[in-house]
Design an enzyme around this catalytic site. Sequence first.
Site, PDB file in Angstrom:
ATOM      1  N   ASP A  82     -10.794  33.260  -0.340  1.00 44.92           N
ATOM      2  CA  ASP A  82     -11.239  33.593   0.947  1.00 44.92           C
ATOM      3  C   ASP A  82     -11.725  35.045   1.231  1.00 44.92           C
ATOM      4  OD1 ASP A  82     -12.822  32.968   3.022  1.00 44.92           O
ATOM      5  OD2 ASP A  82     -10.980  32.509   4.382  1.00 44.92           O
ATOM      6  N   ASP A 287     -18.869  35.834   2.720  1.00 46.24           N
ATOM      7  CA  ASP A 287     -17.615  35.029   2.941  1.00 46.24           C
ATOM      8  C   ASP A 287     -17.681  33.793   1.924  1.00 46.24           C
ATOM      9  OD1 ASP A 287     -15.716  33.588   3.853  1.00 46.24           O
ATOM     10  OD2 ASP A 287     -16.659  32.943   5.669  1.00 46.24           O
TER      11      ASP A 287
END
Length: 528
Positions: A82, A287
């Site tokens: 992430d 992201d």
Amino acid sequence: MRSVTVLESLALFIATTSAANVVEIGINRIRPGQPGLPNTLRSRANSPSTYIETLVNNVTGGGYYASVDVGTPPQPQVLVIDTGSSDVWVVASDADLCTSSLLQRKYGDTCSDTYDSSKSSTYELVSSEGFDISYLDGTGSSGDYITDTFAIGGASIKALQIGYATQTVRGTGIMGISYSASESTLDTYPNLIDQFVQQDLISTKAYSLYLNDFRSDSGSILFGGVDTDKFIGNLSTMPIVQTQSSNGTSGYTVLAVALNSMTANPGSGENNSPVSLGGQPLPAILDSGTTLSYLPSSVASSLFNAIGAYTDDLVTGYTFIDCDGPSDLTVTLSLGKGATIVLPTSQIVLDVFAGMQSQIPSNVPFSNACLFGFQDIGSASSSSLSAIAAAQIAATSGSSFALLGDTFLRSTYAVYDLTNNEIGLAQSNLNSSTSNIVELKASDNGIPTLTGVKAQQTTSASSTTGSGSSGGSSTSGGSGDSDGTVTVTASPKSNVAAGVVSGPSYGVLAAAGAACLASFLGGALVMA
Ligand SMILES: *[C@@H]1O[C@H](CO)[C@@H](O)[C@H](O)[C@H]1NC(C)=O
Ligand SMILES: *[C@@H]1O[C@H](CO)[C@@H](O)[C@H](O)[C@H]1NC(C)=O
Ligand SMILES: *[C@@H]1O[C@H](CO)[C@@H](O)[C@H](O)[C@H]1NC(C)=O
Ligand SMILES: *[C@@H]1O[C@H](CO)[C@@H](O)[C@H](O)[C@H]1NC(C)=O
């Protein structure tokens, strides 16, 4: 990295390094039905859109993950990679979710690989109940902060601070690799990317992410290096956009760059038409923990009009596109000073409703509807947005930004330099089966000028470097080279499920991070 081990586990393997001081690991997608697949964190029970929402969450509920080992002796874990969060956390073997079938039904998830601190001789407690990550829906994961040995890609980090989740709504942990300023604690600590450098495993806080083709099972992340065979043309370097906190201090908290322009081409010989960004560059958060990409409402409607996408405002809130439309539809983004990324049909027209068309609301004007890779940020359900994005929305109602998730990142080779606050972007060379790894050095003082291959390679992905099987049929071959490094290749997964994409938002943010995020600094968007 000076030595690299070949590790075979359910879906993962350690890949190659041909340069010193780089660590490369293969990453794979979690697929529906696989143990540990995080399902939706939130469901609109009883809403007519529940079915489609569940379906979308099912197909987007995976993520790109890496296999790591925590503790002594090593306890294997699979963690979602992430770039939208900053803590590494693992699921405790006795976490509430793992021991309660009630909670498993409630959250639609079960535990896969868990970690038991009592079985590790290198475990230390940092702060009891000190770890607390909040999701957008008010649920979260919490427990202790601990330190333990963390092994990844053949590198071993000693005493890495890790969240040890004893209360959790997800059965799979997360590997956050953004700035330590966005950790979910006020007591900022050196996180994974910091420790990579502090413990001399790589020389500068930089890594490259190659998610690869939507139709491929795997990509790779390379810590401390760039693989010039994995992108096309020049790597274009641009500054990371700063954020400004409520007290006026600016800083680097989020991996975001300036989106300067956007065009859309509906295909079939039409021209590109401009997508209106509202007259100024838009901060764009990169992201990897978010599956789809999201645009401010006005930008989204400009794009949807230009490309013939349809937003179902009546039932589901999702934007659909015709699966049977032209196959040469493209969306093109210009970022920073000169990165141009073209997103082809195959990466943004997502055929995830195959066999389920009867469930698509009747107002959607396509007999064969696909999910579009871009959605309106305003209509996004909170579970599908990164918390960083949500914190932005909450903190600055006036501020607008784009959230570029996996539907953008798969077409992109992205180099993140957290030491020099730069990001390098280039068009991804999909299914690349070769490697040319260039080490990033502290003395470079930034991402060096690098050129990739001339054109998209045309070979199929039969022996993709850095790929792996997520179906349990992993074949990892190793080949040593002169400096003792090992190149590993693995066959791609043989079964289909081409419609599966990676997961929504595990970008998580607690109080400390949220407090830092008030607005993007306009000044940082001014291009030199
Ligand atoms: C979503 O996945 C769950 C668990 O695998 C399954 O029971 C459910 O039927 C799926 N829902 C849809 C709409 O595919
Ligand atoms: C990449 O490989 C996948 C199969 O793994 C294939 O479906 C896809 O078409 C390939 N992409 C390109 C651009 O060749
Ligand atoms: C790539 O960079 C080289 C050297 O800096 C330059 O000569 C060339 O024009 C660049 N190519 C493109 C397509 O910008
Ligand atoms: C402003 O806020 C940031 C982030 O919360 C904090 O790190 C910094 O110390 C604060 N600065 C001042 C002068 O209060």
